[in-house]
Scaffold this motif. Structure first.
Motif, PDB file in Angstrom:
ATOM      1  N   ALA A  25      84.688  51.571  72.313  1.00 32.13           N
ATOM      2  CA  ALA A  25      85.699  50.546  72.037  1.00 32.13           C
ATOM      3  C   ALA A  25      85.168  49.172  72.419  1.00 32.13           C
ATOM      4  O   ALA A  25      85.345  48.198  71.684  1.00 32.13           O
ATOM      5  N   VAL A  26      84.486  49.098  73.536  1.00 31.03           N
ATOM      6  CA  VAL A  26      83.932  47.818  73.992  1.00 31.03           C
ATOM      7  C   VAL A  26      82.810  47.379  73.063  1.00 31.03           C
ATOM      8  O   VAL A  26      82.755  46.224  72.633  1.00 31.03           O
ATOM      9  N   VAL A  27      81.927  48.297  72.724  1.00 31.54           N
ATOM     10  CA  VAL A  27      80.816  47.975  71.821  1.00 31.54           C
ATOM     11  C   VAL A  27      81.367  47.511  70.479  1.00 31.54           C
ATOM     12  O   VAL A  27      80.918  46.502  69.924  1.00 31.54           O
ATOM     13  N   SER A  28      82.352  48.222  69.973  1.00 28.68           N
ATOM     14  CA  SER A  28      82.948  47.872  68.692  1.00 28.68           C
ATOM     15  C   SER A  28      83.538  46.467  68.726  1.00 28.68           C
ATOM     16  O   SER A  28      83.320  45.663  67.826  1.00 28.68           O
ATOM     17  N   GLU A  29      84.286  46.178  69.764  1.00 27.05           N
ATOM     18  CA  GLU A  29      84.921  44.864  69.888  1.00 27.05           C
ATOM     19  C   GLU A  29      83.893  43.749  70.038  1.00 27.05           C
ATOM     20  O   GLU A  29      83.993  42.718  69.384  1.00 27.05           O
ATOM     21  N   LEU A  30      82.921  43.961  70.896  1.00 29.48           N
ATOM     22  CA  LEU A  30      81.942  42.907  71.163  1.00 29.48           C
ATOM     23  C   LEU A  30      80.988  42.696  70.003  1.00 29.48           C
ATOM     24  O   LEU A  30      80.604  41.567  69.698  1.00 29.48           O
ATOM     25  N   ALA A  31      80.602  43.758  69.344  1.00 28.08           N
ATOM     26  CA  ALA A  31      79.574  43.645  68.311  1.00 28.08           C
ATOM     27  C   ALA A  31      80.138  43.279  66.940  1.00 28.08           C
ATOM     28  O   ALA A  31      79.498  42.541  66.200  1.00 28.08           O
ATOM     29  N   TYR A  32      81.319  43.782  66.596  1.00 22.39           N
ATOM     30  CA  TYR A  32      81.772  43.659  65.219  1.00 22.39           C
ATOM     31  C   TYR A  32      83.104  42.962  65.007  1.00 22.39           C
ATOM     32  O   TYR A  32      83.381  42.498  63.901  1.00 22.39           O
ATOM     33  N   ARG A  33      83.960  42.903  65.999  1.00 18.96           N
ATOM     34  CA  ARG A  33      85.330  42.414  65.786  1.00 18.96           C
ATOM     35  C   ARG A  33      85.374  40.973  65.265  1.00 18.96           C
ATOM     36  O   ARG A  33      86.132  40.662  64.345  1.00 18.96           O
ATOM     37  N   ASN A  34      84.564  40.060  65.822  1.00 19.28           N
ATOM     38  CA  ASN A  34      84.619  38.668  65.364  1.00 19.28           C
ATOM     39  C   ASN A  34      84.238  38.547  63.892  1.00 19.28           C
ATOM     40  O   ASN A  34      84.890  37.827  63.138  1.00 19.28           O
ATOM     41  N   ASP A  35      83.181  39.235  63.484  1.00 20.63           N
ATOM     42  CA  ASP A  35      82.785  39.210  62.074  1.00 20.63           C
ATOM     43  C   ASP A  35      83.884  39.807  61.200  1.00 20.63           C
ATOM     44  O   ASP A  35      84.195  39.278  60.124  1.00 20.63           O
ATOM     45  N   MET A  56      82.396  49.728  63.058  1.00 18.01           N
ATOM     46  CA  MET A  56      83.294  49.783  64.215  1.00 18.01           C
ATOM     47  C   MET A  56      83.728  51.213  64.486  1.00 18.01           C
ATOM     48  O   MET A  56      83.767  51.651  65.634  1.00 18.01           O
ATOM     49  N   ASP A  57      84.048  51.949  63.434  1.00 13.90           N
ATOM     50  CA  ASP A  57      84.452  53.352  63.608  1.00 13.90           C
ATOM     51  C   ASP A  57      83.319  54.166  64.211  1.00 13.90           C
ATOM     52  O   ASP A  57      83.534  54.990  65.097  1.00 13.90           O
ATOM     53  N   LYS A  58      82.103  53.926  63.726  1.00 10.43           N
ATOM     54  CA  LYS A  58      80.944  54.652  64.244  1.00 10.43           C
ATOM     55  C   LYS A  58      80.681  54.301  65.710  1.00 10.43           C
ATOM     56  O   LYS A  58      80.396  55.169  66.529  1.00 10.43           O
ATOM     57  N   ALA A  59      80.814  53.018  66.053  1.00 10.71           N
ATOM     58  CA  ALA A  59      80.574  52.589  67.431  1.00 10.71           C
ATOM     59  C   ALA A  59      81.590  53.208  68.381  1.00 10.71           C
ATOM     60  O   ALA A  59      81.264  53.518  69.523  1.00 10.71           O
ATOM     61  N   GLN A  60      82.806  53.403  67.918  1.00  6.02           N
ATOM     62  CA  GLN A  60      83.857  53.930  68.789  1.00  6.02           C
ATOM     63  C   GLN A  60      83.677  55.404  69.111  1.00  6.02           C
ATOM     64  O   GLN A  60      84.341  55.922  69.997  1.00  6.02           O
ATOM     65  N   THR A  61      82.768  56.086  68.440  1.00  5.05           N
ATOM     66  CA  THR A  61      82.560  57.495  68.737  1.00  5.05           C
ATOM     67  C   THR A  61      81.670  57.686  69.955  1.00  5.05           C
ATOM     68  O   THR A  61      81.646  58.760  70.533  1.00  5.05           O
ATOM     69  N   GLY A  62      80.931  56.668  70.352  1.00  5.43           N
ATOM     70  CA  GLY A  62      80.019  56.782  71.484  1.00  5.43           C
ATOM     71  C   GLY A  62      80.692  56.402  72.787  1.00  5.43           C
ATOM     72  O   GLY A  62      81.842  55.968  72.835  1.00  5.43           O
ATOM     73  N   LEU A  84      86.014  50.109  81.273  1.00  6.11           N
ATOM     74  CA  LEU A  84      87.153  50.750  80.620  1.00  6.11           C
ATOM     75  C   LEU A  84      88.336  49.788  80.484  1.00  6.11           C
ATOM     76  O   LEU A  84      88.993  49.744  79.441  1.00  6.11           O
ATOM     77  N   GLY A  85      88.583  49.011  81.528  1.00  3.75           N
ATOM     78  CA  GLY A  85      89.661  48.021  81.478  1.00  3.75           C
ATOM     79  C   GLY A  85      89.418  46.984  80.399  1.00  3.75           C
ATOM     80  O   GLY A  85      90.335  46.604  79.661  1.00  3.75           O
ATOM     81  N   ALA A  86      88.174  46.539  80.278  1.00  2.28           N
ATOM     82  CA  ALA A  86      87.842  45.564  79.232  1.00  2.28           C
ATOM     83  C   ALA A  86      88.037  46.180  77.857  1.00  2.28           C
ATOM     84  O   ALA A  86      88.521  45.522  76.928  1.00  2.28           O
ATOM     85  N   GLY A  87      87.679  47.435  77.720  1.00  2.00           N
ATOM     86  CA  GLY A  87      87.858  48.119  76.439  1.00  2.00           C
ATOM     87  C   GLY A  87      89.326  48.205  76.051  1.00  2.00           C
ATOM     88  O   GLY A  87      89.699  47.942  74.906  1.00  2.00           O
ATOM     89  N   PHE A  88      90.179  48.554  77.011  1.00  2.26           N
ATOM     90  CA  PHE A  88      91.609  48.632  76.721  1.00  2.26           C
ATOM     91  C   PHE A  88      92.185  47.256  76.418  1.00  2.26           C
ATOM     92  O   PHE A  88      92.991  47.091  75.513  1.00  2.26           O
ATOM     93  N   ALA A  89      91.751  46.256  77.150  1.00  3.52           N
ATOM     94  CA  ALA A  89      92.243  44.899  76.911  1.00  3.52           C
ATOM     95  C   ALA A  89      91.824  44.402  75.533  1.00  3.52           C
ATOM     96  O   ALA A  89      92.617  43.814  74.800  1.00  3.52           O
ATOM     97  N   LEU A  90      90.579  44.655  75.182  1.00  5.89           N
ATOM     98  CA  LEU A  90      90.101  44.197  73.883  1.00  5.89           C
ATOM     99  C   LEU A  90      90.691  44.988  72.736  1.00  5.89           C
ATOM    100  O   LEU A  90      90.916  44.446  71.655  1.00  5.89           O
ATOM    101  N   SER A  91      90.957  46.256  72.950  1.00  3.13           N
ATOM    102  CA  SER A  91      91.519  47.057  71.866  1.00  3.13           C
ATOM    103  C   SER A  91      92.940  46.614  71.544  1.00  3.13           C
ATOM    104  O   SER A  91      93.413  46.802  70.438  1.00  3.13           O
ATOM    105  N   GLY A  92      93.605  45.992  72.486  1.00  6.73           N
ATOM    106  CA  GLY A  92      94.927  45.434  72.221  1.00  6.73           C
ATOM    107  C   GLY A  92      94.870  44.292  71.238  1.00  6.73           C
ATOM    108  O   GLY A  92      95.834  43.993  70.542  1.00  6.73           O
ATOM    109  N   CYS A  93      93.719  43.646  71.131  1.00  9.12           N
ATOM    110  CA  CYS A  93      93.552  42.534  70.195  1.00  9.12           C
ATOM    111  C   CYS A  93      93.405  43.020  68.769  1.00  9.12           C
ATOM    112  O   CYS A  93      93.549  42.241  67.832  1.00  9.12           O
TER     113      CYS A  93
END
Length: 139
Positions: free
Chosen positions: A81-91, A71-77, A19-28
């Motif tokens: 937020a972590v999955v969305s950031e790790l899987a799609y944010r860089n692209d 990313m929107d779809k990943a954030q529903t599970g 959860l902490g990683a998700g919040f930290a990454l969502s700030g990016c």
């Protein structure tokens, strides 16, 4: 009992870390607009003509929308937020940077959208009605 407590603490610790990683990454996420050009080649579109830029802009817009939907779809599970950031944010950030540079080249070259090709209206084919088949003409 001690093993059960230890296992529970490790599980809760892992969950808090996730959860902490998700919040930290969502700030990016808010920084992606300003950081995006850093992940793209600024000279990529310098030699493109307007026709090439138009096609590239459409491709990049489609890819950006696709990544945003993913990313929107990943954030529903759970842990989305972590999955969305790790899987799609860089692209997503990379494509947004490319789109910004393509847009700059578009403006610099003073390009205009190609109007959609006008298709001529279809002319109805003559139909052989019952009067024409029987040899009777309209009076």
């Amino acid at each position: 009992m001690a093993a059960s407590l230890s296992h529970r603490l490790r599980t809760q610790g892992a969950l808090l870390l996730l959860l902490g990683a998700g919040f930290a990454l969502s700030g990016c996420a808010g920084m992606s607009e300003t950081v995006a050009p850093a992940f793209a080649d600024p000279g990529k579109f310098q030699l493109y003509d307007c026709k090439q830029l138009e096609a590239e802009r459409k491709t990049l817009a489609t890819r950006t929308a696709e990544l945003q939907r993913l990313m929107d779809k990943a954030q529903t599970g759970a842990g989305g937020a972590v999955v969305s950031e790790l899987a799609y944010r860089n692209d997503y950030v990379s494509v947004r940077g490319q789109a910004q540079f393509a847009e700059e080249a578009w403006r610099r070259n003073k390009c205009r959208e190609t109007p959609p090709e006008a298709t001529p209206p279809a002319t109805p084919a003559p139909t052989a009605g019952p009067a024409s088949r029987s040899g009777r003409a309209a009076r």
